[in-house]
Write a protein that holds these residues in place. Structure first.
Motif, short mmCIF file in Angstrom:
data_model
loop_
_atom_site.label_atom_id
_atom_site.label_comp_id
_atom_site.label_asym_id
_atom_site.label_seq_id
_atom_site.Cartn_x
_atom_site.Cartn_y
_atom_site.Cartn_z
N GLU A 61 -10.73 -2.50 -52.36
CA GLU A 61 -9.80 -1.93 -53.32
C GLU A 61 -9.43 -0.49 -52.99
N VAL A 62 -10.10 0.09 -52.01
CA VAL A 62 -9.89 1.49 -51.66
C VAL A 62 -8.83 1.61 -50.56
N THR A 63 -7.89 2.53 -50.75
CA THR A 63 -6.90 2.85 -49.73
C THR A 63 -7.28 4.17 -49.08
N LEU A 64 -7.28 4.20 -47.75
CA LEU A 64 -7.55 5.43 -47.00
C LEU A 64 -6.35 5.71 -46.12
N CYS A 176 -19.10 10.10 -43.79
CA CYS A 176 -18.73 8.75 -44.20
C CYS A 176 -17.30 8.44 -43.79
N LEU A 177 -16.37 9.36 -44.06
CA LEU A 177 -14.97 9.14 -43.73
C LEU A 177 -14.75 9.09 -42.23
N ILE A 204 -18.03 4.52 -49.46
CA ILE A 204 -17.07 5.59 -49.75
C ILE A 204 -17.23 6.07 -51.18
N MET A 205 -17.29 5.12 -52.13
CA MET A 205 -17.38 5.51 -53.53
C MET A 205 -18.69 6.21 -53.85
N MET A 210 -21.41 11.28 -55.30
CA MET A 210 -22.47 12.25 -55.03
C MET A 210 -21.89 13.64 -54.77
N ALA A 211 -20.70 13.70 -54.15
CA ALA A 211 -20.14 15.00 -53.75
C ALA A 211 -19.35 15.67 -54.85
N ALA A 212 -18.72 14.91 -55.73
CA ALA A 212 -17.86 15.49 -56.77
C ALA A 212 -18.70 16.07 -57.90
N SER A 213 -18.23 17.17 -58.46
CA SER A 213 -18.89 17.74 -59.63
C SER A 213 -18.31 17.10 -60.89
N GLY A 214 -19.02 17.26 -62.00
CA GLY A 214 -18.54 16.71 -63.25
C GLY A 214 -19.67 16.16 -64.10
N PRO A 215 -19.36 15.69 -65.29
CA PRO A 215 -20.41 15.20 -66.21
C PRO A 215 -21.14 13.97 -65.70
N HIS A 216 -20.54 13.25 -64.75
CA HIS A 216 -21.22 12.06 -64.22
C HIS A 216 -22.49 12.43 -63.47
#
Length: 338
Positions: A61-64, A176-177, A204-205, A210-216
């Motif tokens: 489902e991921v487009t790169l 990864c990329l 990828i997900m 793991m790399a993105a910041s945020g409440p998750h």
């Protein structure tokens, strides 16, 4: 990932065998990039002629895609409600603004921008900017986060705007990329076999989360603490290991070592759902994964639904559509067509 691997020459650019666009026409560039990623408005900001190039592959489902415009441009991206985008800056720089008030800049190999499905974003590209664009369906990324954290994610995640690619997790995302790029550029085994793409998609997900910041990040950290009751953890482990066997509430209480009432309360307090609702959601996600990556050309929706305990096909289709915005047959048809 080394900068030398990301040469902007036509002969060396990433995913060069998967070219979708090379044009100096603004309208054509806008239409093709919108088809691959999402509808937007493209506006050149300089007198220099556009030199837009887009190479893209589909990984589950991921487009790169690799994208560059060759001149200063502004992109206005309205909210779609359906997609998360990540712009990984490989060369040059960009400036990003979101309607939640966040502003930021990225530089080549140092920063990436996260674009949200429920916000309007404006991105200004420098003339020498080149990026990897990652498009992920909202349902796919939120489902993956649910699976990683074993909790319910019911709304769009407010990721931080900028990912620091020099951090440990940021470097992991770049590695990864680069691995994915090499597989597709060199026609590797993973690129040739559709059945393996779900694992690449998950990789990828995971790296992105793991790399993105945020409440998750609180949810991710919670998996490494003892804040959840031990009985709840045992029940969750049992569900994820035995979901295909369609365990009953009795099975779950036996695995957890507590009464049904205690287990129900622990699920409601910590996850906002009952044990059987949680199990149903795990089965539904597993069914979607099989529909997206059918094991053979003969697989039917009925085969997948019944293998995961959904024997009322009308109810399964209704539930599936309410969560994923399409019917199971539409998912399977698209997967087989791809």
């Amino acid at each position: 990932m080394e900068v030398s691997l990301l040469s902007l020459s036509a002969a060396d650019e990433p995913l060069r065998q998967h070219g979708r666009l090379h044009t100096d026409d603004v309208g054509v560039a806008q239409d093709v990039v919108a088809e691959v990623f999402e509808p937007h408005t493209l506006e050149p900001l300089a007198a220099k002629r556009l030199d837009a190039r887009l190479n893209a592959v589909q990984i589950g489902e991921v487009t790169l895609g690799y994208l560059t415009y060759g001149t200063e441009t502004r992109i206005s991206l309205p909210p779609s409600g359906q997609w998360y985008h990540v712009n990984v800056t490989l060369a040059g720089s960009s400036r990003i603004a979101r309607t939640d008030g966040e502003r930021g800049e990225t530089e080549g190999m140092r920063g990436a921008a996260v674009l949200l499905p429920h916000r309007t974003q404006t991105i200004e590209w420098a003339h020498d900017a080149a990026q990897f664009g990652i498009k992920i369906p909202r349902t796919a990324l939120e489902t993956h986060l649910s699976d990683l954290t074993r909790t319910q994610v019911t709304g769009p995640v407010d990721f931080g705007l900028i990912i620091d690619l020099t951090s440990r997790a940021g470097r992991g995302l770049l590695r990864c990329l680069d691995f994915v790029r090499r597989e597709w550029d060199e026609d590797g085994v993973l690129a040739q076999h559709g059945g393996t793409r779900r694992h690449v998609e998950a990789m990828i997900m995971t790296n992105l989360l793991m790399a993105a910041s945020g409440p998750h990040q609180n949810l991710l950290r919670q998996e490494h603490t003892t804040s959840r009751p031990a009985a709840l953890k045992r029940a969750l482990d049992y569900i994820h290991e035995h979901a295909h066997e369609l365990p009953t509430l009795t099975d779950l209480t036996a695995a957890a070592g507590v009464s049904a009432r205690t287990l129900q309360l622990q699920f409601l307090r910590n996850l906002g759902c009952t044990p059987l609702q949680y199990l149903r959601d795990v089965r539904l996600r597993a069914a979607r994964a099989e529909l997206l990556h059918p094991r053979s050309a003969d697989v039917t929706v009925t085969d997948v639904a019944t293998s995961w305990g959904f024997y009322n096909l009308g109810r399964f289709s209704s539930l599936y559509r309410s969560v994923y915005g399409e019917t199971p047959s539409e998912t399977l048809r698209r997967a087989k067509g791809g």
